[in-house]
Design a protein around this motif. Structure first.
Motif, PDB file in Angstrom:
ATOM      1  N   ASN A  37       0.840  -1.197   0.000  1.00 54.98           N
ATOM      2  CA  ASN A  37       0.000   0.000   0.000  1.00 54.98           C
ATOM      3  C   ASN A  37       0.874   1.246   0.000  1.00 54.98           C
ATOM      4  N   LEU A  38       0.528   2.197  -0.859  1.00 56.41           N
ATOM      5  CA  LEU A  38       1.237   3.479  -0.884  1.00 56.41           C
ATOM      6  C   LEU A  38       0.799   4.313   0.307  1.00 56.41           C
ATOM      7  N   THR A  39       1.762   4.987   0.923  1.00 50.42           N
ATOM      8  CA  THR A  39       1.425   5.871   2.041  1.00 50.42           C
ATOM      9  C   THR A  39       1.679   7.331   1.695  1.00 50.42           C
ATOM     10  N   GLY A  40       2.417   7.589   0.631  1.00 51.69           N
ATOM     11  CA  GLY A  40       2.644   8.973   0.246  1.00 51.69           C
ATOM     12  C   GLY A  40       3.878   9.148  -0.615  1.00 51.69           C
ATOM     13  N   PHE A  41       4.060  10.384  -1.014  1.00 54.61           N
ATOM     14  CA  PHE A  41       5.196  10.768  -1.845  1.00 54.61           C
ATOM     15  C   PHE A  41       5.932  11.901  -1.149  1.00 54.61           C
ATOM     16  N   ARG A  42       7.246  11.932  -1.323  1.00 47.22           N
ATOM     17  CA  ARG A  42       8.039  13.009  -0.734  1.00 47.22           C
ATOM     18  C   ARG A  42       8.981  13.554  -1.798  1.00 47.22           C
ATOM     19  N   LEU A  43       8.793  14.819  -2.125  1.00 45.74           N
ATOM     20  CA  LEU A  43       9.651  15.476  -3.109  1.00 45.74           C
ATOM     21  C   LEU A  43      10.892  15.981  -2.388  1.00 45.74           C
ATOM     22  N   LEU A  51      18.539  18.149  -8.480  1.00 46.75           N
ATOM     23  CA  LEU A  51      17.626  17.357  -9.280  1.00 46.75           C
ATOM     24  C   LEU A  51      16.415  16.973  -8.424  1.00 46.75           C
ATOM     25  N   PRO A  52      15.189  17.275  -8.879  1.00 46.73           N
ATOM     26  CA  PRO A  52      14.020  16.904  -8.074  1.00 46.73           C
ATOM     27  C   PRO A  52      13.781  15.393  -8.133  1.00 46.73           C
ATOM     28  N   LEU A  53      13.616  14.793  -6.982  1.00 47.64           N
ATOM     29  CA  LEU A  53      13.387  13.354  -6.879  1.00 47.64           C
ATOM     30  C   LEU A  53      12.143  13.101  -6.048  1.00 47.64           C
ATOM     31  N   LEU A  54      11.453  12.032  -6.372  1.00 48.87           N
ATOM     32  CA  LEU A  54      10.232  11.685  -5.671  1.00 48.87           C
ATOM     33  C   LEU A  54      10.419  10.337  -4.981  1.00 48.87           C
ATOM     34  N   ASP A  55      10.520  10.353  -3.649  1.00 48.22           N
ATOM     35  CA  ASP A  55      10.570   9.116  -2.875  1.00 48.22           C
ATOM     36  C   ASP A  55       9.143   8.633  -2.653  1.00 48.22           C
ATOM     37  N   ILE A  56       8.958   7.329  -2.631  1.00 51.58           N
ATOM     38  CA  ILE A  56       7.627   6.755  -2.458  1.00 51.58           C
ATOM     39  C   ILE A  56       7.575   6.014  -1.128  1.00 51.58           C
ATOM     40  N   GLY A  57       6.625   6.374  -0.283  1.00 55.65           N
ATOM     41  CA  GLY A  57       6.401   5.680   0.978  1.00 55.65           C
ATOM     42  C   GLY A  57       5.406   4.553   0.777  1.00 55.65           C
ATOM     43  N   ALA A  91      12.388  -1.630   3.775  1.00 55.33           N
ATOM     44  CA  ALA A  91      11.259  -1.651   4.701  1.00 55.33           C
ATOM     45  C   ALA A  91      11.808  -2.075   6.059  1.00 55.33           C
ATOM     46  N   HIS A  92      11.104  -1.686   7.114  1.00 54.60           N
ATOM     47  CA  HIS A  92      11.613  -1.942   8.468  1.00 54.60           C
ATOM     48  C   HIS A  92      10.733  -2.939   9.212  1.00 54.60           C
ATOM     49  N   VAL A  93      11.394  -3.926   9.798  1.00 52.99           N
ATOM     50  CA  VAL A  93      10.726  -4.899  10.656  1.00 52.99           C
ATOM     51  C   VAL A  93      10.958  -4.437  12.091  1.00 52.99           C
ATOM     52  N   CYS A  94       9.881  -4.095  12.788  1.00 53.10           N
ATOM     53  CA  CYS A  94      10.007  -3.641  14.173  1.00 53.10           C
ATOM     54  C   CYS A  94      10.284  -4.835  15.083  1.00 53.10           C
ATOM     55  N   ALA A  95      10.982  -4.573  16.182  1.00 50.99           N
ATOM     56  CA  ALA A  95      11.232  -5.622  17.166  1.00 50.99           C
ATOM     57  C   ALA A  95       9.894  -6.113  17.709  1.00 50.99           C
ATOM     58  N   GLY A  96       9.844  -7.382  18.056  1.00 50.86           N
ATOM     59  CA  GLY A  96       8.589  -7.927  18.565  1.00 50.86           C
ATOM     60  C   GLY A  96       8.737  -9.361  19.014  1.00 50.86           C
ATOM     61  N   GLY A 110       7.995   1.308   4.701  1.00 48.87           N
ATOM     62  CA  GLY A 110       9.170   1.343   3.847  1.00 48.87           C
ATOM     63  C   GLY A 110       9.198   2.552   2.943  1.00 48.87           C
ATOM     64  N   LYS A 111      10.264   2.623   2.138  1.00 48.62           N
ATOM     65  CA  LYS A 111      10.455   3.748   1.225  1.00 48.62           C
ATOM     66  C   LYS A 111      11.216   3.259   0.005  1.00 48.62           C
ATOM     67  N   LEU A 112      10.785   3.723  -1.165  1.00 50.22           N
ATOM     68  CA  LEU A 112      11.526   3.494  -2.399  1.00 50.22           C
ATOM     69  C   LEU A 112      12.269   4.782  -2.732  1.00 50.22           C
TER      70      LEU A 112
END
Length: 186
Positions: A37-43, A51-57, A91-96, A110-112
């Motif tokens: 699932n996408l959570t957002g974009f970060r310019l 150079l403008p880059l778009l990271d994907i959450g 992507a991050h696996v939280c402790a548990g 996670g983030k691309l």
């Protein structure tokens, strides 16, 4: 009759011990990616050229199964996401912890990376047109399990190959392999 009875008892003890060893023997956990699932974009602007880059959450939803007779605790880890051999994101696996013989749904934020996606732009455009993209993911999870009051350290190496629709983020195919390894020293 005494000799035959003794042999039967010895066979029963040996059979019981063998059954106990097989029941307690560590088994590899199982993982299945349920959704992306996408959570957002970060310019952002990458120096020095700005150079403008778009990271994907994104959030990966994973079904994890612990088939073992003991529960486990695990520390935080990072899953590397690869596209055509290049690190595309993480992507991050939280402790548990996970109970014995139980399933659990994990949500991995996670983030691309926009810069890496820019390097792969032609291949990404081709995959987008075909509506089929192949990804790989790798992670190493470290943890411990208590058995008879003694903490046993372990690590799990997980390797996944995914075929995804890059437009709708549907999972078309997946192959997940995990390998549990007990650590003899800490």
């Amino acid at each position: 009759m005494g000799r035959l009875g003794r042999a039967a008892r010895v066979a029963a003890v040996i059979g019981g011990a063998a059954a106990l060893v097989l029941a307690v023997r560590p088994k590899d956990p199982q993982f299945e990616l349920l959704s992306i699932n996408l959570t957002g974009f970060r310019l952002r602007f990458e120096p020095p050229s700005l150079l403008p880059l778009l990271d994907i959450g994104l959030v990966l939803t994973v079904h994890a199964t612990n088939p073992n007779v003991v529960g486990v605790r695990y520390s935080r880890s990072t899953m590397a996401i690869f596209y055509r051999g290049s690190l595309l994101g993480e992507a991050h696996v939280c402790a548990g912890e996970q109970r014995r013989n139980a399933c659990r749904i994990l949500h991995l934020p996670g983030k691309l990376n926009g810069l890496e996606m820019a390097h792969q732009l032609a291949a990404l455009a081709s995959d987008l047109a075909r509506r089929e993209m192949e990804l790989a993911a790798e992670t190493r999870i470290k943890g411990w399990a208590n058995l008879l009051g003694w903490a046993h350290r372990f690590r799990i190496d997980v390797h996944s190959r995914l075929k995804v629709d890059p437009l709708l983020l549907d999972i078309m195919e997946q192959e997940n392999r995990s390998r549990l390894q007990l650590m003899l020293c800490s």
